[in-house]
Design a protein around this motif. Structure first.
Motif, mmCIF file in Angstrom:
data_model
loop_
_atom_site.group_PDB
_atom_site.id
_atom_site.type_symbol
_atom_site.label_atom_id
_atom_site.label_comp_id
_atom_site.label_asym_id
_atom_site.label_seq_id
_atom_site.Cartn_x
_atom_site.Cartn_y
_atom_site.Cartn_z
ATOM 1 N N GLU A 280 0.874 -1.128 0.032
ATOM 2 C CA GLU A 280 0.013 -0.013 -0.114
ATOM 3 C C GLU A 280 0.762 1.234 -0.022
ATOM 4 O OE1 GLU A 280 -3.363 0.345 0.291
ATOM 5 O OE2 GLU A 280 -4.082 -1.935 0.313
ATOM 6 N N MET A 281 1.902 1.275 0.867
ATOM 7 C CA MET A 281 2.755 2.428 0.862
ATOM 8 C C MET A 281 3.485 2.693 -0.544
ATOM 9 S SD MET A 281 4.457 2.302 4.833
ATOM 10 C CE MET A 281 5.245 0.799 4.621
ATOM 11 N N LEU A 282 4.030 1.413 -1.035
ATOM 12 C CA LEU A 282 4.859 1.574 -2.301
ATOM 13 C C LEU A 282 3.979 2.084 -3.338
ATOM 14 C CD1 LEU A 282 6.993 -1.714 -2.028
ATOM 15 C CD2 LEU A 282 7.736 0.622 -2.417
ATOM 16 N N ALA A 283 2.775 1.770 -3.451
ATOM 17 C CA ALA A 283 1.840 1.844 -4.455
ATOM 18 C C ALA A 283 1.574 3.650 -4.468
ATOM 19 C CB ALA A 283 0.404 1.520 -4.202
ATOM 20 N N GLN A 284 1.732 4.135 -3.561
ATOM 21 C CA GLN A 284 1.689 5.641 -3.333
ATOM 22 C C GLN A 284 2.821 6.452 -3.623
ATOM 23 O OE1 GLN A 284 -0.039 6.741 0.587
ATOM 24 N NE2 GLN A 284 -1.488 4.922 0.617
ATOM 25 N N VAL A 285 4.005 5.765 -3.845
ATOM 26 C CA VAL A 285 5.294 6.622 -4.297
ATOM 27 C C VAL A 285 5.492 6.281 -5.801
ATOM 28 C CG1 VAL A 285 7.968 6.746 -3.809
ATOM 29 C CG2 VAL A 285 6.190 5.959 -1.976
ATOM 30 N N PRO A 286 5.700 7.708 -6.584
ATOM 31 C CA PRO A 286 6.113 7.448 -7.792
ATOM 32 C C PRO A 286 7.536 6.526 -8.104
ATOM 33 C CG PRO A 286 5.423 9.768 -7.325
ATOM 34 C CD PRO A 286 5.578 8.937 -5.893
ATOM 35 N N LYS B 162 26.571 -16.550 6.335
ATOM 36 C CA LYS B 162 25.570 -15.775 5.851
ATOM 37 C C LYS B 162 24.689 -15.053 6.760
ATOM 38 C CE LYS B 162 25.788 -17.255 1.448
ATOM 39 N NZ LYS B 162 26.017 -16.488 0.384
ATOM 40 N N ARG B 163 25.093 -15.362 8.181
ATOM 41 C CA ARG B 163 24.260 -14.369 9.270
ATOM 42 C C ARG B 163 24.244 -13.220 9.159
ATOM 43 N NH1 ARG B 163 23.957 -15.586 15.562
ATOM 44 N NH2 ARG B 163 23.556 -13.409 16.279
ATOM 45 N N PHE B 164 25.313 -12.436 8.529
ATOM 46 C CA PHE B 164 25.167 -11.135 8.306
ATOM 47 C C PHE B 164 24.186 -10.551 7.790
ATOM 48 C CE2 PHE B 164 27.297 -12.139 4.483
ATOM 49 C CZ PHE B 164 26.821 -11.291 3.584
ATOM 50 N N ILE B 165 23.790 -11.262 6.667
ATOM 51 C CA ILE B 165 22.534 -10.836 5.784
ATOM 52 C C ILE B 165 21.130 -10.533 6.755
ATOM 53 C CG2 ILE B 165 21.001 -11.411 4.027
ATOM 54 C CD1 ILE B 165 23.364 -12.913 2.753
ATOM 55 N N LEU B 166 21.026 -11.696 7.628
ATOM 56 C CA LEU B 166 19.768 -11.667 8.360
ATOM 57 C C LEU B 166 20.024 -10.623 9.655
ATOM 58 C CD1 LEU B 166 19.427 -15.333 8.568
ATOM 59 C CD2 LEU B 166 17.889 -14.117 7.384
ATOM 60 N N GLU B 167 21.316 -10.250 10.024
ATOM 61 C CA GLU B 167 21.521 -9.274 10.882
ATOM 62 C C GLU B 167 20.989 -7.932 10.268
ATOM 63 O OE1 GLU B 167 25.765 -9.973 11.921
ATOM 64 O OE2 GLU B 167 24.978 -11.198 13.691
ATOM 65 N N ARG B 168 21.701 -7.642 8.987
ATOM 66 C CA ARG B 168 21.565 -6.321 8.424
ATOM 67 C C ARG B 168 20.030 -6.052 8.054
ATOM 68 N NH1 ARG B 168 22.171 -1.478 8.177
ATOM 69 N NH2 ARG B 168 22.401 -0.384 5.773
ATOM 70 N N ALA B 169 19.161 -7.189 7.528
ATOM 71 C CA ALA B 169 17.972 -7.125 7.469
ATOM 72 C C ALA B 169 17.098 -6.715 8.722
ATOM 73 C CB ALA B 169 17.275 -8.355 7.100
ATOM 74 N N ALA B 170 17.637 -7.119 10.070
ATOM 75 C CA ALA B 170 16.988 -6.776 11.467
ATOM 76 C C ALA B 170 17.450 -5.280 11.654
ATOM 77 C CB ALA B 170 17.747 -7.847 12.434
ATOM 78 N N GLU B 171 18.693 -4.922 11.228
ATOM 79 C CA GLU B 171 19.019 -3.575 11.336
ATOM 80 C C GLU B 171 18.095 -2.547 10.645
ATOM 81 O OE1 GLU B 171 23.123 -3.123 10.422
ATOM 82 O OE2 GLU B 171 23.491 -4.442 11.985
ATOM 83 N N GLN C 285 13.149 3.612 4.726
ATOM 84 C CA GLN C 285 11.986 3.775 5.560
ATOM 85 C C GLN C 285 10.803 2.729 4.966
ATOM 86 O OE1 GLN C 285 10.523 7.514 5.208
ATOM 87 N NE2 GLN C 285 9.107 7.640 7.104
ATOM 88 N N LEU C 286 10.764 2.536 3.867
ATOM 89 C CA LEU C 286 9.519 1.696 3.259
ATOM 90 C C LEU C 286 9.833 0.278 3.556
ATOM 91 C CD1 LEU C 286 9.025 3.529 -0.173
ATOM 92 C CD2 LEU C 286 7.235 3.301 1.977
ATOM 93 N N VAL C 287 11.007 -0.076 3.660
ATOM 94 C CA VAL C 287 11.278 -1.446 4.113
ATOM 95 C C VAL C 287 11.188 -1.947 5.584
ATOM 96 C CG1 VAL C 287 13.847 -1.418 4.576
ATOM 97 C CG2 VAL C 287 12.565 -3.353 3.274
ATOM 98 N N ARG C 288 11.036 -0.999 6.238
ATOM 99 C CA ARG C 288 11.084 -1.075 7.828
ATOM 100 C C ARG C 288 9.621 -1.674 7.987
ATOM 101 N NH1 ARG C 288 13.776 -0.169 11.770
ATOM 102 N NH2 ARG C 288 15.253 1.457 10.754
ATOM 103 N N GLY C 289 9.521 -2.917 8.738
ATOM 104 C CA GLY C 289 8.309 -3.481 8.992
ATOM 105 C C GLY C 289 7.821 -4.614 8.143
ATOM 106 N N ALA C 290 8.565 -4.559 6.734
ATOM 107 C CA ALA C 290 7.971 -5.596 5.849
ATOM 108 C C ALA C 290 8.537 -7.059 6.247
ATOM 109 C CB ALA C 290 8.849 -5.145 4.704
ATOM 110 N N THR C 291 7.642 -7.917 5.980
ATOM 111 C CA THR C 291 7.729 -9.230 6.077
ATOM 112 C C THR C 291 8.472 -9.992 5.204
ATOM 113 O OG1 THR C 291 6.010 -9.421 7.799
ATOM 114 C CG2 THR C 291 6.714 -11.611 6.880
ATOM 115 N N VAL C 292 9.825 -10.575 5.180
ATOM 116 C CA VAL C 292 10.537 -11.062 4.145
ATOM 117 C C VAL C 292 10.843 -12.549 4.488
ATOM 118 C CG1 VAL C 292 12.534 -11.281 2.662
ATOM 119 C CG2 VAL C 292 11.569 -8.987 3.321
ATOM 120 N N VAL C 293 10.439 -13.460 3.806
ATOM 121 C CA VAL C 293 10.611 -14.945 4.010
ATOM 122 C C VAL C 293 12.194 -15.481 3.322
ATOM 123 C CG1 VAL C 293 9.987 -17.404 3.357
ATOM 124 C CG2 VAL C 293 8.207 -15.468 4.186
ATOM 125 N N PHE C 294 12.793 -15.711 4.107
ATOM 126 C CA PHE C 294 14.404 -16.234 3.616
ATOM 127 C C PHE C 294 14.212 -17.676 3.253
ATOM 128 C CE2 PHE C 294 15.347 -12.191 5.078
ATOM 129 C CZ PHE C 294 15.966 -11.640 4.093
#
Length: 170
Positions: A41-47, A81-90, A64-73
């Motif tokens: 919904e948020m992405l749809a509002q941004v050109p 590869k832990r650093f990828i999941l840590e960065r996603a958490a950050e 800002q838009l990715v904050r709160g997104a649910t991503v399945v790995f």
């Protein structure tokens, strides 16, 4: 070394076991049936030109838009590869990892690195693994923790066909 059915099938027949892609009209019909997530919904509002800009402001907006997104790995690979999941958490991503029950990442939810770990018996056939993963992903919408899935991905080459099938299903 003993390999699971899933691994052997992915090595020997991948991507041959993938179903044919949906026709454009089928894909469009499937997309229209999906309920949009808050992130969508948020992405749809941004050109688009603002989202794809190379500026610092656009980078800040994307973060800002990715904050709160649910991503399945789909599978976590090796422990390096832990650093990828840590960065996603950050970045505020609610990461969900699907992997075999004794995966090195099974404790990351209790450490606060990922939102949820979903164990799947990877010794099953590819179709059985897909069906189980599909069931687990569909249950995320109502779990009260992650909500509906915004993205499905993998950084493990052998898991790309499974991730692709899940993307088409969701």
């Amino acid at each position: 070394i003993r390999h699971s059915k899933f691994e052997v099938e992915q090595l020997l027949s991948s991507p041959g076991s993938l179903p044919k892609p949906m026709a454009p009209e089928q894909r469009e019909a499937a997309i229209r049936k999906l309920l949009p997530t808050a992130t969508f919904e948020m992405l749809a509002q941004v050109p688009h030109n603002i989202l794809s800009s190379q500026s610092m402001e656009a980078q800040g907006l994307r973060r800002q838009l990715v904050r709160g997104a649910t991503v399945v790995f789909v599978t976590a690979g090796y422990q390096g590869k832990r650093f990828i999941l840590e960065r996603a958490a950050e970045l505020g991503v609610k990461s969900v990892v699907i992997d075999h029950p004794d995966s090195w990442c099974r404790h990351l939810a209790s450490e606060g690195v990922i939102a949820k770990f979903l164990p799947v018996n990877m010794s099953q056939s590819s179709e059985e693994v897909f069906q189980h993963c599909s069931q687990l992903v569909s249950e995320l919408r109502d779990d009260g923790l992650t909500g509906a899935v915004d993205a499905i991905t993998s950084f493990v080459e052998l898991s790309v066909p499974l991730a692709a099938r899940l993307c088409e299903a969701f």
